[in-house]
Write an enzyme that holds these catalytic residues in place. Structure first.
Site, PDB file in Angstrom:
ATOM      1  CE1 TYR A 179      -3.809  -2.387   0.513  1.00 36.70           C
ATOM      2  CE2 TYR A 179      -2.226  -3.546   2.177  1.00 36.70           C
ATOM      3  CZ  TYR A 179      -3.482  -3.233   1.794  1.00 36.70           C
ATOM      4  OH  TYR A 179      -4.323  -4.576   1.380  1.00 36.70           O
ATOM      5  NE  ARG A 182      -2.164   0.297   4.866  1.00 35.07           N
ATOM      6  CZ  ARG A 182      -3.031   0.924   4.055  1.00 35.07           C
ATOM      7  NH1 ARG A 182      -2.647   2.044   3.571  1.00 35.07           N
ATOM      8  NH2 ARG A 182      -4.066   0.331   3.599  1.00 35.07           N
ATOM      9  CB  CYS A 191       4.746 -18.678  15.734  1.00 31.66           C
ATOM     10  SG  CYS A 191       4.651 -17.690  14.208  1.00 31.66           S
ATOM     11  CB  CYS A 198       0.320 -19.771   9.074  1.00 30.53           C
ATOM     12  SG  CYS A 198       1.385 -18.395   8.638  1.00 30.53           S
ATOM     13  NE  ARG A 200       3.538 -12.804   6.001  1.00 29.20           N
ATOM     14  CZ  ARG A 200       2.939 -11.875   6.722  1.00 29.20           C
ATOM     15  NH1 ARG A 200       2.771 -12.098   8.155  1.00 29.20           N
ATOM     16  NH2 ARG A 200       2.045 -11.026   6.379  1.00 29.20           N
ATOM     17  CG  ASP A 359      -4.977 -15.114   2.594  1.00 24.65           C
ATOM     18  OD1 ASP A 359      -5.717 -14.397   2.195  1.00 24.65           O
ATOM     19  OD2 ASP A 359      -4.114 -14.567   3.624  1.00 24.65           O
ATOM     20  CG  ASP A 396      -4.877  -9.600   1.683  1.00 31.31           C
ATOM     21  OD1 ASP A 396      -4.735  -8.537   1.034  1.00 31.31           O
ATOM     22  OD2 ASP A 396      -4.288  -9.696   3.002  1.00 31.31           O
ATOM     23  CE  LYS A 403      -5.392  -6.315   5.550  1.00 32.58           C
ATOM     24  NZ  LYS A 403      -4.443  -5.602   4.975  1.00 32.58           N
TER      25      LYS A 403
HETATM   26  S1  SF4 Z   1      -0.958 -17.029  11.577  1.00 31.74           S
HETATM   27 FE1  SF4 Z   1       1.150 -17.575  11.070  1.00 31.74          FE
HETATM   28  S2  SF4 Z   1       2.516 -16.076  11.731  1.00 31.74           S
HETATM   29 FE2  SF4 Z   1       0.360 -15.722  12.750  1.00 31.74          FE
HETATM   30  S3  SF4 Z   1       0.690 -16.663  14.499  1.00 31.74           S
HETATM   31 FE3  SF4 Z   1       0.010 -18.195  13.216  1.00 31.74          FE
HETATM   32  S4  SF4 Z   1       1.690 -19.432  12.588  1.00 31.74           S
HETATM   33 FE4  SF4 Z   1       2.396 -17.468  13.275  1.00 31.74          FE
END
Ligand code: SF4
Length: 440
Positions: A179, A182, A191, A198, A200, A359, A396, A403
């Protein structure tokens, strides 16, 4: 800076301000009546309020019963002090099949995930969060969100490892500039607990993103050279998995860039590792205002006394809190579940911010609910509960389009000079809207 936080580990009741004598209340009155109050009838002197009754959530136990009995069963010799240390929780994460088998009875689908080499996202669950998981119901929402199944090895049409095209919008390693004003700064891929859905999952838990000074200095240099950037979202992985010293360095480096107006931190810690929210962390964070936090809550069962306490500490430090929730099939895809979640969030002083359509990441088909379901949930919330409780439902856009908010259809049409609008009870109302408004 004046230090005011004295939050004991196991007594949230003390977060509630003690009742003040009535005489002290008048000290808070403005010294003179405001000019706009001139002529208004004098306010009746209010009676002393008596003892302030704390909100029930604050009076609830400070430990979830499920977590308490789990700890008794599996970590009987661990004292409270250790159990409540985030470092202990992190280093004792459940990471292997044999650990899981010793705690819950696995279904064939869950067990099957461990024989598939394609499973990319590692397993990681804090002992605290494991305590919230049903040992015998594979369909329990929290269990489904963190225990892998064979379904995540199935790649459906339209799925991709990087559906949001983050890699193509990354001018510097670990910095996404999508964007205009930002950026998203990925500081770590670690994590404490890995969510099976997730976005990612292509990078988290793989040891690829470190908070190394060298890489981060390149990101800071890019931000410093781009005056349009006024908002930096620090994410990952979970940024709160970084120690106070490093995190404080990152925040202060960002604060040295004059055009960075606000900094946000995205974290799931209050839900999966509430022990991470310590007085020391909060003391450090509050030096960097305006600092916002995007929390990640998925289901009302995550709103435990421990999570309430963690959010109270952050909110008391003046950090505005929002929650981002992913819509997940069989986990939170009903009006009733979502209503319970958003009501908990408001009581925790967390504004439900976004409801994300899941996603299309590789292996996520079993988590994706249809968009019609998301709209049905928004329709079931809007008007039926406080506006603050209703998140913005967004997709997204795959490919990096950003978004896109989705709303149930409220504009029905036009009749003569009126717009026809549908309300939450399905009634249609006319809003006069002349196209030929005379000039003022
Ligand atoms: S969504 Fe992905 S980045 Fe966020 S806490 Fe869960 S595993 Fe970690």
């Amino acid at each position: 800076m004046t230090e005011t936080m004295h939050v004991p580990i196991e007594r949230t009741e003390q977060l509630v301000a003690p009742p003040q004598p009535a005489a002290q209340e008048s000290d808070d009155e403005p010294p003179d009546p405001s000019p706009c109050m001139a002529g208004a009838p004098a306010l009746a002197r209010t009676k002393p309020a008596g003892r302030v009754v704390p909100f029930p959530a604050h009076r609830a136990g400070t430990i979830s019963p499920a977590v308490k009995s789990f700890r008794k069963r599996h970590f009987p010799s661990v004292p409270s002090k250790l159990w409540n240390e985030w470092q202990w929780q992190t280093s004792h994460r459940i990471r292997t099949l044999s650990q899981l088998e010793s705690m819950i009875s696995l279904s064939a689908e869950e067990r099957g995930a461990f024989s598939q080499s394609q499973r990319s996202l590692p397993l990681g669950i804090t002992p605290y969060y494991m305590g919230l998981i049903s040992p015998d119901d594979p369909q329990q929402p929290l269990r489904r969100s963190v225990i892998p199944t064979v379904h995540e090895t199935v790649h459906a049409a339209g799925e991709a490892d990087d559906p949001l095209g983050e890699e193509t919008q990354s001018p510097v390693a670990g910095l996404v500039h999508r964007y205009p004003d930002r950026v998203l700064l990925l500081v770590t891929d670690f994590c404490s607990t890995y969510c099976r859905y997730c976005t990612r999952s292509r990078v988290v838990g793989r040891g690829a993103i470190h908070p190394s000074r060298n890489r981060l200095e390149q990101a800071f240099a890019y931000i410093a050279q781009t005056p349009a950037i006024r908002d930096v979202l620090i994410s990952g992985g979970d940024p709160l998995m970084i120690g106070e010293e490093k995190l404080s360095w990152i925040l202060s480096r960002l604060r040295q860039i004059p055009h960075v107006e606000i900094v946000r931190i995205g974290t799931k810690a209050p839900a999966v590792l509430p022990q991470r929210i310590t007085p020391r962390l909060v003391r450090m964070l509050r030096q960097f205002h305006p600092l916002w936090m995007s929390l990640h809550f998925t289901h009302p069962d995550e709103c435990t006394p421990e999570a309430y306490r963690a959010c109270a500490m952050l909110a008391d430090a003046g950090i505005p809190l929002g929650s981002q929730t992913v819509l997940l099939k069989g986990i939170n895809d009903s009006v009733e579940t979502m209503r319970r979640l958003v009501h908990h969030l408001l009581k925790m002083r967390v504004r439900p911010y976004y409801l994300y359509q899941c996603d299309p990441i590789s292996g996520s088909a079993h988590f994706r609910a249809p968009i019609a379901k998301g709209l049905e949930i928004i329709r079931g919330l809007r008007g039926f509960t406080s506006g603050y409780a209703v998140p913005t439902y967004v997709v997204d856009a795959p490919g990096g389009g950003g978004k896109i908010p989705l709303m149930p259809d409220c504009v029905v049409g036009r009749k003569n000079d009126a717009l026809l609008l549908r309300n939450y009870e399905n009634g249609v109302y006319r809003y006069p809207e002349s196209c030929n408004v005379p000039p003022a």
